[in-house]
Structures are given as C-alpha cells and as structure tokens.
Motif scaffolding. Structure first.
Motif, PDB file in Angstrom:
ATOM      1  N   VAL A   1       0.842  -1.202   0.000  1.00  0.00           N
ATOM      2  CA  VAL A   1       0.000   0.000   0.000  1.00  0.00           C
ATOM      3  C   VAL A   1       0.875   1.248   0.000  1.00  0.00           C
ATOM      4  O   VAL A   1       0.664   2.172  -0.797  1.00  0.00           O
ATOM      5  CB  VAL A   1      -0.967  -0.001   1.203  1.00  0.00           C
ATOM      6  CG1 VAL A   1      -1.672   1.348   1.337  1.00  0.00           C
ATOM      7  CG2 VAL A   1      -1.982  -1.126   1.079  1.00  0.00           C
ATOM      8  N   GLN A   2       1.884   1.279   0.854  1.00  0.00           N
ATOM      9  CA  GLN A   2       2.764   2.436   0.942  1.00  0.00           C
ATOM     10  C   GLN A   2       3.486   2.677  -0.391  1.00  0.00           C
ATOM     11  O   GLN A   2       3.541   3.810  -0.875  1.00  0.00           O
ATOM     12  CB  GLN A   2       3.774   2.238   2.072  1.00  0.00           C
ATOM     13  CG  GLN A   2       4.590   3.461   2.359  1.00  0.00           C
ATOM     14  CD  GLN A   2       5.412   3.299   3.626  1.00  0.00           C
ATOM     15  OE1 GLN A   2       5.620   2.205   4.123  1.00  0.00           O
ATOM     16  NE2 GLN A   2       5.869   4.411   4.165  1.00  0.00           N
ATOM     17  N   THR A   3       4.001   1.613  -0.991  1.00  0.00           N
ATOM     18  CA  THR A   3       4.696   1.737  -2.277  1.00  0.00           C
ATOM     19  C   THR A   3       3.762   2.275  -3.351  1.00  0.00           C
ATOM     20  O   THR A   3       4.129   3.186  -4.106  1.00  0.00           O
ATOM     21  CB  THR A   3       5.282   0.371  -2.706  1.00  0.00           C
ATOM     22  OG1 THR A   3       6.220  -0.045  -1.707  1.00  0.00           O
ATOM     23  CG2 THR A   3       5.955   0.449  -4.057  1.00  0.00           C
ATOM     24  N   ARG A   4       2.524   1.737  -3.432  1.00  0.00           N
ATOM     25  CA  ARG A   4       1.563   2.204  -4.448  1.00  0.00           C
ATOM     26  C   ARG A   4       1.233   3.685  -4.253  1.00  0.00           C
ATOM     27  O   ARG A   4       1.183   4.447  -5.211  1.00  0.00           O
ATOM     28  CB  ARG A   4       0.265   1.389  -4.398  1.00  0.00           C
ATOM     29  CG  ARG A   4       0.309   0.066  -5.085  1.00  0.00           C
ATOM     30  CD  ARG A   4       0.527   0.141  -6.602  1.00  0.00           C
ATOM     31  NE  ARG A   4      -0.669   0.540  -7.321  1.00  0.00           N
ATOM     32  CZ  ARG A   4      -0.689   1.424  -8.308  1.00  0.00           C
ATOM     33  NH1 ARG A   4       0.396   2.007  -8.724  1.00  0.00           N
ATOM     34  NH2 ARG A   4      -1.821   1.717  -8.921  1.00  0.00           N
ATOM     35  N   LEU A   5       1.001   4.080  -3.000  1.00  0.00           N
ATOM     36  CA  LEU A   5       0.666   5.479  -2.736  1.00  0.00           C
ATOM     37  C   LEU A   5       1.819   6.411  -3.048  1.00  0.00           C
ATOM     38  O   LEU A   5       1.628   7.511  -3.566  1.00  0.00           O
ATOM     39  CB  LEU A   5       0.197   5.657  -1.296  1.00  0.00           C
ATOM     40  CG  LEU A   5      -1.110   4.948  -0.914  1.00  0.00           C
ATOM     41  CD1 LEU A   5      -1.470   5.205   0.538  1.00  0.00           C
ATOM     42  CD2 LEU A   5      -2.254   5.331  -1.851  1.00  0.00           C
ATOM     43  N   LEU A   6       3.041   5.968  -2.774  1.00  0.00           N
ATOM     44  CA  LEU A   6       4.224   6.775  -3.124  1.00  0.00           C
ATOM     45  C   LEU A   6       4.363   6.874  -4.648  1.00  0.00           C
ATOM     46  O   LEU A   6       4.657   7.955  -5.163  1.00  0.00           O
ATOM     47  CB  LEU A   6       5.481   6.184  -2.495  1.00  0.00           C
ATOM     48  CG  LEU A   6       5.624   6.383  -0.979  1.00  0.00           C
ATOM     49  CD1 LEU A   6       6.770   5.538  -0.433  1.00  0.00           C
ATOM     50  CD2 LEU A   6       5.806   7.843  -0.629  1.00  0.00           C
ATOM     51  N   GLU A   7       4.174   5.745  -5.362  1.00  0.00           N
ATOM     52  CA  GLU A   7       4.244   5.753  -6.828  1.00  0.00           C
ATOM     53  C   GLU A   7       3.226   6.724  -7.427  1.00  0.00           C
ATOM     54  O   GLU A   7       3.503   7.388  -8.423  1.00  0.00           O
ATOM     55  CB  GLU A   7       3.988   4.356  -7.397  1.00  0.00           C
ATOM     56  CG  GLU A   7       5.114   3.372  -7.160  1.00  0.00           C
ATOM     57  CD  GLU A   7       4.723   1.944  -7.546  1.00  0.00           C
ATOM     58  OE1 GLU A   7       5.610   1.085  -7.470  1.00  0.00           O
ATOM     59  OE2 GLU A   7       3.547   1.680  -7.898  1.00  0.00           O
ATOM     60  N   LEU A   8       2.042   6.769  -6.820  1.00  0.00           N
ATOM     61  CA  LEU A   8       0.981   7.648  -7.311  1.00  0.00           C
ATOM     62  C   LEU A   8       1.127   9.082  -6.785  1.00  0.00           C
ATOM     63  O   LEU A   8       0.292   9.944  -7.091  1.00  0.00           O
ATOM     64  CB  LEU A   8      -0.397   7.098  -6.885  1.00  0.00           C
ATOM     65  CG  LEU A   8      -0.785   5.760  -7.498  1.00  0.00           C
ATOM     66  CD1 LEU A   8      -1.993   5.176  -6.773  1.00  0.00           C
ATOM     67  CD2 LEU A   8      -1.062   5.905  -8.986  1.00  0.00           C
ATOM     68  N   GLU A   9       2.167   9.314  -6.013  1.00  0.00           N
ATOM     69  CA  GLU A   9       2.425  10.612  -5.395  1.00  0.00           C
ATOM     70  C   GLU A   9       1.251  11.070  -4.529  1.00  0.00           C
ATOM     71  O   GLU A   9       0.891  12.247  -4.522  1.00  0.00           O
ATOM     72  CB  GLU A   9       2.832  11.653  -6.446  1.00  0.00           C
ATOM     73  CG  GLU A   9       4.095  11.286  -7.180  1.00  0.00           C
ATOM     74  CD  GLU A   9       4.518  12.297  -8.235  1.00  0.00           C
ATOM     75  OE1 GLU A   9       3.814  13.315  -8.431  1.00  0.00           O
ATOM     76  OE2 GLU A   9       5.562  12.074  -8.852  1.00  0.00           O
ATOM     77  N   LEU A  10       0.662  10.112  -3.819  1.00  0.00           N
ATOM     78  CA  LEU A  10      -0.494  10.393  -2.970  1.00  0.00           C
ATOM     79  C   LEU A  10      -0.152  10.221  -1.488  1.00  0.00           C
ATOM     80  O   LEU A  10      -1.032  10.222  -0.645  1.00  0.00           O
ATOM     81  CB  LEU A  10      -1.664   9.482  -3.355  1.00  0.00           C
ATOM     82  CG  LEU A  10      -2.219   9.696  -4.755  1.00  0.00           C
ATOM     83  CD1 LEU A  10      -3.226   8.634  -5.103  1.00  0.00           C
ATOM     84  CD2 LEU A  10      -2.831  11.094  -4.860  1.00  0.00           C
ATOM     85  N   LEU A  11       1.139  10.065  -1.206  1.00  0.00           N
ATOM     86  CA  LEU A  11       1.599   9.928   0.169  1.00  0.00           C
ATOM     87  C   LEU A  11       2.873  10.740   0.322  1.00  0.00           C
ATOM     88  O   LEU A  11       3.805  10.598  -0.469  1.00  0.00           O
ATOM     89  CB  LEU A  11       1.889   8.444   0.482  1.00  0.00           C
ATOM     90  CG  LEU A  11       2.293   8.107   1.910  1.00  0.00           C
ATOM     91  CD1 LEU A  11       1.165   8.438   2.891  1.00  0.00           C
ATOM     92  CD2 LEU A  11       2.658   6.623   2.019  1.00  0.00           C
ATOM     93  N   GLU A  12       2.866  11.590   1.337  1.00  0.00           N
ATOM     94  CA  GLU A  12       4.051  12.405   1.600  1.00  0.00           C
ATOM     95  C   GLU A  12       5.087  11.552   2.306  1.00  0.00           C
ATOM     96  O   GLU A  12       4.743  10.687   3.109  1.00  0.00           O
ATOM     97  CB  GLU A  12       3.685  13.597   2.497  1.00  0.00           C
ATOM     98  CG  GLU A  12       2.729  14.559   1.824  1.00  0.00           C
ATOM     99  CD  GLU A  12       2.274  15.662   2.767  1.00  0.00           C
ATOM    100  OE1 GLU A  12       2.950  15.879   3.793  1.00  0.00           O
ATOM    101  OE2 GLU A  12       1.269  16.289   2.466  1.00  0.00           O
ATOM    102  N   THR A  13       6.354  11.776   1.994  1.00  0.00           N
ATOM    103  CA  THR A  13       7.417  11.033   2.667  1.00  0.00           C
ATOM    104  C   THR A  13       8.056  11.833   3.769  1.00  0.00           C
ATOM    105  O   THR A  13       7.930  13.006   3.882  1.00  0.00           O
ATOM    106  CB  THR A  13       8.524  10.598   1.665  1.00  0.00           C
ATOM    107  OG1 THR A  13       9.004  11.749   0.985  1.00  0.00           O
ATOM    108  CG2 THR A  13       7.985   9.586   0.722  1.00  0.00           C
TER     109      THR A  13
END
Length: 180
Positions: free
Chosen positions: A168-180
C-alpha cells in the motif's frame, strides 16, 4: 507503525450448554438475545474466547500468536476443570490477523480511489468513512482513512500484514499520494 490483533478457531467436538457454563464460569458474558455465544475473558494474556453451542471456540484480541495459544490453553484448562471433555492439545488455527497503523499524514481518499483504480477499491464515504482496498498479493483487505490511519485484515501470518503495508505504501508513493 502497527498493532496486531489475532484470532483463531477451535472446535471442542461436542455441543455445549451455554446457560450452564455461564452459571459455572466467572469472567463471562452471556446474553443470547444480543450475541449467540458466551464470552469468556482472560486477563493474562488479555483475550476473549467466544464459545458457541455447537462447540466452536473462537479466541480473539490476543496481541501475539504466543498469547493467543496461551489464552486458548487457559480456556481449555478451565473447561476441563468443569468436567468438560476437551480434546488433548487443541490445535490453534490462526484465521485472521488485524493490523493497524498510521501513515502520519492525511490521505486524500478520492484521489486514492481514482489512482488505485475503481476495480480494486470500494469507496462510498456516505456509507463508510474509509476506503476499502482489496489486495491480491497478499490476499488481504486494507482499510484506509482520511486521517492517515490504516487497518489490514484477512492475513493468516504476520508477514501478510507487513507485505500489505509495504504494498500500500509503495503504491501510494508511486501515485504521489503519500508524503514522505
């Protein structure tokens, strides 16, 4: 990031008289109009065993597999002390591990629903405040909330939850929908 909650089932191979058990046991709740089973609680480890007339026992709420097995052992010993013939060395089968976590940032569930694809998610905020994301590998369900919290359910091994969180975290990062 996460908290684990596990449950397992076991069959005592006989029908149970729940009314009699409720009278004989301490630390139980039994209200057949509210719930068809008897709830027996252990405190160390903290868990609840749900007993049904059919002899099915479901133990839930344990924070580890070791605690789950210990809670089942305590419950079985308690039944034996009441003269209930319980099979020796009951096999504990973990059927569902629930893991909760927090990404530490708010999530835009509308954007996530579109980004993950409507075929993989259910999102009806008027019905339920979270987004339901069904993963194929591992075969679990992730519930995502706007607050950044998530719940993974359906795994049978702690590694299922760990892999799901990573996916889930990887997908959201790929979609730029999760801040790091």
């Amino acid at each position: 990031m996460s908290r684990l909650d596990r449950y397992s089932t076991r069959h005592l191979e006989q029908e149970l008289n729940l009314e009699t058990l409720a009278d004989d046991l301490e630390d139980v709740s039994y209200d057949p109009e509210q719930f068809p089973g008897l709830v027996y609680r252990t405190t160390d480890p903290k868990a609840a065993s749900l007993l049904f007339r059919s002899g099915k026992l479901v133990c839930t709420g344990a924070s580890s597999i070791d605690n789950l097995e210990e809670a089942v052992r305590i419950t079985v010993e308690k039944f034996r002390s009441l003269g209930i013939a319980v099979p020796a060395d009951p096999e504990v089968t973990v059927q569902n591990i629930v893991t909760s976590g927090d990404f530490g940032t708010r999530l835009n569930l509308n954007a996530i629903a579109i980004g993950l694809g409507l075929e993989a998610v259910e999102y009806e905020p008027e019905q339920f405040p979270g987004l339901v994301y069904r993963l194929d590998e591992p075969d679990v369900v992730a519930l995502l909330f706007g607050s950044g919290k998530l719940v993974i359910t359906g795994g049978e091994h702690p590694t299922d939850a760990e892999a799901a969180i990573e996916t889930v975290q990887t997908r959201l990062l790929e979609l730029e929908l999760l801040e790091t």
